[in-house]
Structures are given as C-alpha cells and as structure tokens.
Design an enzyme around this catalytic site. Structure first.
Site, short mmCIF file in Angstrom:
data_model
loop_
_atom_site.label_atom_id
_atom_site.label_comp_id
_atom_site.label_asym_id
_atom_site.label_seq_id
_atom_site.Cartn_x
_atom_site.Cartn_y
_atom_site.Cartn_z
N GLY A 31 8.70 5.15 -4.06
CA GLY A 31 8.55 3.88 -3.36
C GLY A 31 7.17 3.72 -2.76
O GLY A 31 6.22 4.40 -3.17
N ALA A 32 7.05 2.79 -1.77
CA ALA A 32 5.74 2.40 -1.21
C ALA A 32 4.83 2.03 -2.38
O ALA A 32 3.70 2.53 -2.50
CB ALA A 32 5.14 3.51 -0.34
N HIS A 34 2.34 0.73 -5.08
CA HIS A 34 0.99 0.16 -5.09
C HIS A 34 0.62 -0.11 -6.55
O HIS A 34 1.47 0.07 -7.45
CB HIS A 34 0.00 1.11 -4.41
N GLY A 36 -0.99 1.52 -8.65
CA GLY A 36 -0.79 2.67 -9.55
C GLY A 36 0.62 2.64 -10.12
O GLY A 36 0.83 2.75 -11.33
N HIS A 37 1.60 2.46 -9.23
CA HIS A 37 2.99 2.38 -9.69
C HIS A 37 3.20 1.15 -10.57
O HIS A 37 3.87 1.21 -11.60
CB HIS A 37 3.95 2.25 -8.51
N GLN A 153 1.73 17.46 -12.55
CA GLN A 153 3.12 16.99 -12.56
C GLN A 153 3.52 16.44 -13.92
O GLN A 153 4.57 16.80 -14.46
CB GLN A 153 3.29 15.91 -11.49
#
Ligand code: AMP
Length: 289
Positions: A31-32, A34, A36-37, A153
């Site tokens: 969440g949160a 931005h 990028g997401h 990751q």
C-alpha cells in the site's frame, strides 16, 4: 472494482475469470501507493484481462518495529488510485486472514536471502517470501509484477517460483524515479527536505558508476572502492553497502558476467533507503510511461 479481505471471494472471482479465458495478473504491495507501484499496475492492466492488487503491510518482513509502526498507511487513497487505474480486484486482508493463529509454516529462500538486505535485515526475506507465496497462492495469477527497485527481492521471487514449481510468470518492471533521480519509495515521505536532498546521492553515485563502467577501462574493484569512498565522504549518509554484483548470483565477481548490477543501501537519519542500477544496459527507463 471489487475490494475484499476474503480469501474465498478472491478464489471465486479469479476462478470465474479463468473460465472466461482471461489472463490474471497480480501486483503484491504494502500500500501507500506511489508512481512506482502504479507503473507496475499499469503494466499489469495492459498485459492481463484481470488484475488483482494486494494491499497488506506485512509485519514479519520488518526487522525494525519503529519502521513498521511509522510505515505510511492510506487505504482510501490506495483504493481510489486502483479504481482510476482500472484494477479489477483489491485484496486487502487483515492479519488473522494472512496469518491464522495456528499457522506455523514459513518459506526459507536459502543463500540469496542471506546476502545484502538479508544480512542487514535479518529475517526480512523469510517474511517477504512467506507473504508473497501466500498472496500468489490466494490469487493464483498467470503473471506477477515486481519492481526492479527491490532488485534482490525480485531475484529471490524468481527463484522461489522456479524452486516451488509455481506456474507464474514473474515480470520485473523498471524503477520509477523522481526528477532528481531519487527512486520512489513509500518511505520517502518520512524524509525532511535536507534529508531528501542528501538521499539523491544514492542515485547520483549509481549513475556515475554506470557511466564510468560504460565509458572507461576502470576495474570493478576500483569502482567498488570509489562507490564506498563517495558515500563515506557524505557525513549525513550511514552506508550499509555499496557494491557491484553479478545480477544473477549477487556475487561480487572480479570478471563481469552476463549481467552486472550496482547495489546500494544506506540510512539518511533514521530512514533506510535502497537503490540499484544495472551496469550492463545503456539506459534504464526511469520514467513512468
Ligand atoms: P512495496 O509496497 O514497497 O512492497 O512495493 C510493492 C512493489 O512495488 C514491489 O515489487 C516493489 O519493488 C515495487 N516498487 C516500489 N517502489 C518502486 C519504484 N520506485 N519503481 C518501481 N517499482 C517499485
């Protein structure tokens, strides 16, 4: 757009979609959201007939309880963002759904999980891998989208899908940056303006390292030493690591192999930031398209 915290509802909706022959994409996030997401989500929406975004702040991957407590949470904004991007389904589960009290199983990713981020954040990748496997098993997508911003990751998740025979295409999307080069991160909002200016040194040093590698005959050993020295000369930066590794093995090779990536992790004040840049490609797309 549907929003649910129920595993059963996700499974039903995904099964229905499959019957219609649509490709299912999953974008796991904390969440949160931005840019990028949202670049991951846009890629998934362009690629798939049905996109699930998962929103879950996963406590076990935080090795620092303060970091977990102050991590930004903004569910309503995230849902509005997902709606605007034509996401089909948001899975926003509660803790008991993700970690039923009787649960005992975790996912150990082996050696890759012990290096760099794994070394500086003990238990981090155990937490990441466990929650990612849960999210992928719940949403059972054809493709899952991750950011290059978290280089180690995405590499670990590629290995994980291969090793555990998960029939999922792992797609890595380019790092999205602000105009000054800083890689977007949910934690950036926690930086004050001075720290924000200092934080741009991460991408600046990575870019200089990239350009020297491309344009001179400098050795990898020299580049590694110079990266550390550059960060060492900035008093506001507390460096965890700055190095160049093989992009597949994360080994600090002497000889360049097929792929090379420069990695950095450092704290500015109490905010820990990571960034990376591939040295084997001329330019990386760094802007949202
Ligand atoms: P997070 O919410 O931090 O767990 O991130 C969710 C996904 O978004 C991960 O695959 C991240 O690598 C990706 N991501 C985070 N920041 C960026 C960025 N600046 N550019 C591209 N992808 C990103």
């Amino acid at each position: 757009m549907r929003t649910t915290g129920s595993v059963e509802e996700v499974r039903e909706l995904v099964a229905e979609t499959r019957r219609e022959g649509r490709r299912v994409g999953c974008v796991p996030t904390m969440g949160a959201l931005h840019r990028g997401h949202t670049s991951l989500i846009r890629t998934a929406v362009a690629d798939c007939g049905f996109v699930v975004v998962t929103l879950y702040v996963n406590a076990p991957q935080f090795n620092d309880s303060d970091d977990f407590l102050r991590y930004p949470r903004q569910l309503e904004d995230d849902l509005a963002n997902c709606r605007d991007l034509a996401v089909d389904l948001v899975f926003a589960p509660d803790d008991r759904t993700v970690y039923p009290p009787e649960g005992q199983t975790t996912v150990d990713v082996g050696r890759l999980g012990t290096l760099f981020e794994g070394q500086h954040r003990p238990g981090h990748f155990l937490g990441v891998a466990t929650v990612v496997v849960k999210m992928l098993n719940i949403t059972s997508p054809d493709a899952a989208y991750f950011g290059q911003k978290d280089y180690q990751q995405q590499l670990i998740i590629r290995h994980l899908c291969r090793d555990l025979h998960l029939p999922i295409e792992v797609i890595t999307c380019p790092t999205v940056r602000d105009d000054d080069g800083l890689a977007l991160s949910s934690r950036n909002v926690l930086l004050d303006s001075r720290q924000r200016a200092t934080a741009t040194s991460l991408s600046r040093v990575l870019r200089q390292t990239h350009d020297r590698w491309k344009n001179s005959t400098v050795t990898l050993a020299t580049l590694r030493r110079d990266m550390s020295n550059q960060f060492g000369s900035i008093p506001e930066i507390d460096l965890d690591y700055a190095t160049i590794v093989d992009g597949e093995t994360l080994e600090e090779t002497a000889e360049p192999g097929e792929s090379l990536v420069a990695l950095v992790a450092a704290s500015v004040g109490s905010i820990r930031l990571i960034d990376n840049l591939r040295l084997d490609v001329d330019t990386e797309s760094t802007l949202e398209n």
